[in-house]
Motif scaffolding. Structure first.
Motif, mmCIF file in Angstrom:
data_model
loop_
_atom_site.group_PDB
_atom_site.id
_atom_site.type_symbol
_atom_site.label_atom_id
_atom_site.label_comp_id
_atom_site.label_asym_id
_atom_site.label_seq_id
_atom_site.Cartn_x
_atom_site.Cartn_y
_atom_site.Cartn_z
ATOM 1 N N LEU A 1 0.827 -1.198 0.000
ATOM 2 C CA LEU A 1 0.000 0.000 0.000
ATOM 3 C C LEU A 1 0.869 1.258 0.000
ATOM 4 O O LEU A 1 0.588 2.235 -0.715
ATOM 5 N N ILE A 2 1.921 1.240 0.782
ATOM 6 C CA ILE A 2 2.850 2.370 0.825
ATOM 7 C C ILE A 2 3.481 2.604 -0.543
ATOM 8 O O ILE A 2 3.569 3.750 -1.020
ATOM 9 N N GLU A 3 3.897 1.526 -1.183
ATOM 10 C CA GLU A 3 4.528 1.663 -2.497
ATOM 11 C C GLU A 3 3.536 2.155 -3.541
ATOM 12 O O GLU A 3 3.858 3.030 -4.355
ATOM 13 N N ARG A 4 2.326 1.611 -3.509
ATOM 14 C CA ARG A 4 1.347 1.976 -4.529
ATOM 15 C C ARG A 4 0.971 3.445 -4.459
ATOM 16 O O ARG A 4 0.765 4.090 -5.490
ATOM 17 N N HIS A 5 0.926 3.996 -3.251
ATOM 18 C CA HIS A 5 0.516 5.394 -3.098
ATOM 19 C C HIS A 5 1.694 6.316 -2.779
ATOM 20 O O HIS A 5 1.474 7.491 -2.452
ATOM 21 N N ASN A 6 2.895 5.786 -2.878
ATOM 22 C CA ASN A 6 4.111 6.596 -2.709
ATOM 23 C C ASN A 6 4.073 7.390 -1.402
ATOM 24 O O ASN A 6 4.267 8.615 -1.376
ATOM 25 N N ILE A 7 3.818 6.691 -0.304
ATOM 26 C CA ILE A 7 3.707 7.324 1.009
ATOM 27 C C ILE A 7 5.096 7.414 1.647
ATOM 28 O O ILE A 7 5.796 6.408 1.812
ATOM 29 N N ASP A 8 5.484 8.609 2.015
ATOM 30 C CA ASP A 8 6.776 8.864 2.650
ATOM 31 C C ASP A 8 6.615 8.699 4.155
ATOM 32 O O ASP A 8 6.142 9.605 4.851
ATOM 33 N N CYS A 9 6.994 7.522 4.667
ATOM 34 C CA CYS A 9 6.754 7.259 6.092
ATOM 35 C C CYS A 9 7.878 6.434 6.724
ATOM 36 O O CYS A 9 7.641 5.714 7.694
ATOM 37 N N ASP A 10 9.089 6.556 6.194
ATOM 38 C CA ASP A 10 10.232 5.833 6.765
ATOM 39 C C ASP A 10 9.930 4.345 6.904
ATOM 40 O O ASP A 10 10.196 3.717 7.932
ATOM 41 N N ALA A 11 9.346 3.772 5.855
ATOM 42 C CA ALA A 11 8.984 2.350 5.877
ATOM 43 C C ALA A 11 10.242 1.492 5.828
ATOM 44 O O ALA A 11 11.093 1.673 4.960
ATOM 45 N N THR B 1 -3.058 -5.065 10.848
ATOM 46 C CA THR B 1 -4.398 -5.636 10.728
ATOM 47 C C THR B 1 -5.415 -4.601 10.270
ATOM 48 O O THR B 1 -6.275 -4.891 9.424
ATOM 49 N N ASN B 2 -5.347 -3.386 10.794
ATOM 50 C CA ASN B 2 -6.305 -2.368 10.388
ATOM 51 C C ASN B 2 -6.149 -1.981 8.930
ATOM 52 O O ASN B 2 -7.131 -1.653 8.255
ATOM 53 N N SER B 3 -4.926 -2.000 8.424
ATOM 54 C CA SER B 3 -4.701 -1.678 7.015
ATOM 55 C C SER B 3 -5.416 -2.680 6.117
ATOM 56 O O SER B 3 -6.072 -2.309 5.138
ATOM 57 N N VAL B 4 -5.274 -3.967 6.455
ATOM 58 C CA VAL B 4 -5.896 -5.001 5.631
ATOM 59 C C VAL B 4 -7.397 -5.035 5.849
ATOM 60 O O VAL B 4 -8.183 -5.168 4.890
ATOM 61 N N ILE B 5 -7.851 -4.902 7.085
ATOM 62 C CA ILE B 5 -9.284 -4.927 7.344
ATOM 63 C C ILE B 5 -9.978 -3.762 6.660
ATOM 64 O O ILE B 5 -11.106 -3.892 6.159
ATOM 65 N N GLY B 6 -9.325 -2.605 6.597
ATOM 66 C CA GLY B 6 -9.910 -1.489 5.869
ATOM 67 C C GLY B 6 -10.192 -1.832 4.421
ATOM 68 O O GLY B 6 -11.256 -1.499 3.878
ATOM 69 N N ALA B 7 -9.248 -2.527 3.787
ATOM 70 C CA ALA B 7 -9.447 -2.950 2.392
ATOM 71 C C ALA B 7 -10.567 -3.973 2.290
ATOM 72 O O ALA B 7 -11.398 -3.916 1.361
ATOM 73 N N GLU B 8 -10.624 -4.901 3.226
ATOM 74 C CA GLU B 8 -11.660 -5.937 3.178
ATOM 75 C C GLU B 8 -13.048 -5.367 3.447
ATOM 76 O O GLU B 8 -14.025 -5.768 2.796
#
Length: 433
Positions: free
Chosen positions: A122-132, A382-389
């Motif tokens: 998700l970070i890669e797809r939306h190019n999120i700058d968050c020190d991943a 878990t919240n990241s995936v549950i949000g998508a589901e």
């Protein structure tokens, strides 16, 4: 240059702002709700669960509005340690089947095992700058018996296709820079990030895809009326056909069925000044993040600026700000020989909402309303995936899209006393530490 034990900033502001406020990129500028707004789906809560749900709904073309009492990440998300841990708290891939049934247990195991990779994708797809930092998540073993158990867990995860193994004692001591552990379960897809930057990135992506997000809009009332939902804030009203409650512990104030369903686990997160070269060579030299299984648990990770980030549970026995800074120092000195005089630059209160199952939950509140209750110290993944589901389920109407099957909420028995139990247990664990 020798640092003082407690930084000047810490003394002047004894509980500081979270480290993330100093290192996260600015979030989107969101106005408060004003006037009357109509939408198909209303999401309440601007943490990871809420922003992830809104983003995935907007990507699918749904009409979605999100309201947040403060700014995205102001709650538990922005106070967390930023660990991405695709693991159970109390269960294993085999024991979960005894709790949920074999089919439901396997379904949940696959979701949790893949949740960390879902975050990084998700970070890669939306190019999120968050020190991943996808450099692994570890649960170290402090006894030989636990090490044997962890080896068995690694086999269970691998048998289900996940990149999990067990790292032996000598290697763990080199990887962590401490001799307190005799092995560790390693989740290769796990890691860490700046949680405030992550949720701000999710909010920005949701807005780009057409979601309408409103900040500084605390919900004053939420009620069912004329076949829909009416949400009132100080500045306006949202009328929606369906509602997703994603305010974590705040869900209790939004719907009567959510009262007394969770318990607060209070912690103090802290971060050091940037480590010097010698410390960087000795402490987590290959990166990674870990949380151990000792009752008075200890965690550690580095960020991209070289801060060592850790935490300790709140207890009745460490009271007062000076005592809390001393406790942070004591814990670091206890684990890392190369930190005889650690400088604590940041110390802030964190909060994890837990339920009695220690499993992610989705509650069916009826009349087109659901609640996501999935923190338990594993909320980022878990919240990241549950949000998508949840978004997929709302769009398609297919509940099979959910790895967590919705159920009716049930209150924790003797809730008032139970709410004190985590702090009491941590006080007892402190005495034995």
């Amino acid at each position: 240059m020798q640092h003082r034990s407690i930084s000047r900033a810490a003394r002047n502001n004894s509980v500081t702002a979270p480290l993330w406020t100093a290192t996260a990129a600015s979030g989107p500028v969101l106005a408060p709700l004003a006037g009357q707004v109509e939408t198909d789906i209303l999401v309440i809560g601007g943490g990871i669960a809420g922003t992830a749900t809104a983003l995935h709904l907007a990507e699918r073309g749904s009409d979605v509005v999100l309201v947040e009492a403060g700014q995205p990440g102001d709650g538990a998300t922005g106070q967390s340690g930023g660990l991405i841990a695709p693991d159970y708290i109390r269960h294993s891939p085999e024991t979960i089947g005894q709790v949920l049934g074999q089919e439901a247990g396997e379904r949940l195991t696959q979701m949790i095992g893949a949740s960390a990779q879902g975050v990084f994708d998700l970070i890669e797809r939306h190019n999120i700058d968050c020190d991943a930092r996808q450099d692994g998540f570890y649960t170290p073993a402090h006894t030989g018996a636990l090490a044997d158990t962890q080896r068995g867990y690694a086999n269970q995860w691998r048998a289900r296709g996940h990149d999990v193994d067990f790292v032996a004692g000598d290697e763990v001591r080199r990887m962590f820079g401490t001799d307190r552990y005799c092995g560790a379960l390693r989740f290769a897809r796990g890691g860490s990030l700046n949680p405030l930057a992550y949720v701000r990135g999710l909010a920005a992506a949701a807005a780009r895809h057409g979601a309408r997000l409103f900040a500084n809009s605390p919900v004053r009332s939420l009620e069912r009326r004329n076949g829909g939902w009416v949400c009132r804030t100080p500045g306006g009203t949202v009328r929606a056909g369906r509602v997703v409650l994603a305010a974590n512990g705040g869900n209790a104030a939004l719907h009567p069925a959510m009262r007394r369903t969770t318990l607060p686990l209070h912690v103090f997160q802290f971060a050091t000044a940037a480590l010097d070269a010698g410390q960087r060579e000795a402490i987590l030299p290959q990166g990674g993040a870990f949380t151990d299984k000792v009752p008075y648990l200890f965690s550690a990770r580095l960020d991209g600026h070289g801060h060592l980030i850790s935490a300790f549970p709140m207890s009745f026995l460490v009271r007062g700000e000076e005592a809390r800074f001393r406790e942070a120092q004591r814990r670091l000195k206890q684990h890392f020989a190369t930190m005889p005089d650690p400088q604590i630059d940041y110390l802030w209160r964190g909060l994890a909402w837990v339920n009695t199952s220690f499993l992610p939950e989705i509650y069916d509140l009826g009349d087109g309303a659901i609640a996501i209750q999935a923190c338990n110290g594993r909320g980022i993944s878990t919240n990241s995936v549950i949000g998508a589901e949840v978004a997929e389920m709302l769009v398609s109407g297919n509940r099979e899209a959910l790895s967590v099957q919705p159920r009716e909420p049930s209150p924790v028995r003797f809730h008032a006393g139970a709410a004190l139990l985590p702090k009491l247990l941590m006080s007892m664990a402190y005495l034995s530490n």
